[in-house]
Write an enzyme that holds these catalytic residues in place. Sequence first.
Site, mmCIF file in Angstrom:
data_model
loop_
_atom_site.group_PDB
_atom_site.id
_atom_site.type_symbol
_atom_site.label_atom_id
_atom_site.label_comp_id
_atom_site.label_asym_id
_atom_site.label_seq_id
_atom_site.Cartn_x
_atom_site.Cartn_y
_atom_site.Cartn_z
ATOM 1 N N SER A 138 66.851 42.901 40.996
ATOM 2 C CA SER A 138 67.162 42.527 39.610
ATOM 3 C C SER A 138 67.656 43.731 38.802
ATOM 4 C CB SER A 138 65.910 41.942 38.938
ATOM 5 O OG SER A 138 64.863 42.902 38.957
ATOM 6 N N GLU A 142 58.041 44.487 45.253
ATOM 7 C CA GLU A 142 58.893 44.946 44.139
ATOM 8 C C GLU A 142 60.024 45.863 44.608
ATOM 9 O OE1 GLU A 142 57.109 42.877 40.878
ATOM 10 O OE2 GLU A 142 59.037 43.741 41.338
ATOM 11 N N HIS A 160 62.340 37.573 42.119
ATOM 12 C CA HIS A 160 61.224 37.090 42.962
ATOM 13 C C HIS A 160 61.422 35.697 43.547
ATOM 14 C CE1 HIS A 160 58.218 40.254 42.319
ATOM 15 N NE2 HIS A 160 58.584 40.288 41.049
ATOM 16 N N HIS A 201 64.098 39.034 35.579
ATOM 17 C CA HIS A 201 63.502 39.780 36.703
ATOM 18 C C HIS A 201 62.719 38.833 37.610
ATOM 19 C CE1 HIS A 201 61.010 42.628 39.003
ATOM 20 N NE2 HIS A 201 60.014 41.818 38.694
#
Length: 285
Positions: free
Chosen positions: A202, A183, A142, A137
């Site tokens: 993700s 996010e 990110h 993730h």
Amino acid sequence: PAPVVYGEGSRPPRGDYARDGLVLADYTCPQNYAAYTAQDHDTYRQLFDRQSALVPGLACDEFIAALPLLGVKDRIPRFEEINARLTPATGWEVVAVPGLIPEVPFFTLLANRKFPVTDWIRTPEEMDYIVEPDVFHDLFGHVPLLFNPVFAAHMQAYGAGGLKAHGLGACEQLSRLYWYTIEFGLVRQADGLRAYGAGILSSSGELQHSVRSPEPQRLALDVTRCMRTRYKIDSYQQTYFVIDSFQQLFDLTAPDFTPLYAQVQTLGELAADARNAGDTLVSLA
Ligand code: HBI
Ligand code: FE
């Protein structure tokens, strides 16, 4: 260490924080590369192959362009391999952490252009969903956008803002902004809506849902509306906030938020699926 509060609900951190004194005061730790099993590397490779096949037409152009910069995709990368490219690009450095860390150390790392990446990977049984961020993730979701100078500057400003929010007792409100942008944010491109939020990028299921499903509402990002809006951590979002560019995100979040925190208190919170007069709806087409 103290239990980590992650936004709207605290949950016991999963990492091994007492790793024989190897977890430092800033919650960083060495990436224990030798500890990864062949299964761990295989899990990473499977996740990377599946997710990179899904992103065309659904992830924003900047993400698509930067994804190859992660380098290796058939095993878990050594963080220094990524830093060799990332640090010269935008001054950011990936550092290992044992999992979710308390907000002040988290914000402090971001404010210093250090992105905390969880150093363990999910089990094969968690292939489709995991509650807590793991190395896939964090790296896949990110890190690619940290190669983008405007987004990288926003992330550093977010960290600095987080330390101010902590002083004002406004971390919960700021965590909603983080949630609905970094996010789960969407961006409107000339050729349609695309995802830029790491939680979407993700996720095998939510990537399609966030950009194509008529179910959720999509609102033009308004910082106060966003910080009023509660979110759920274990289901697809019912509301997405849409920006027009990373420059707009940077500009919207540059001012001092103190008056906005007061406004959020006055106006009160909204449910994750609340319909609210004055919202600017963004259509799918
Ligand atoms: N810790 N490792 C890690 N990664 C996160 O994304 C993270 C965190 N701690 C707190 C947190 N995110 C959120 O509560 C932020 O809004 C502060
Ligand atoms: Fe994340």
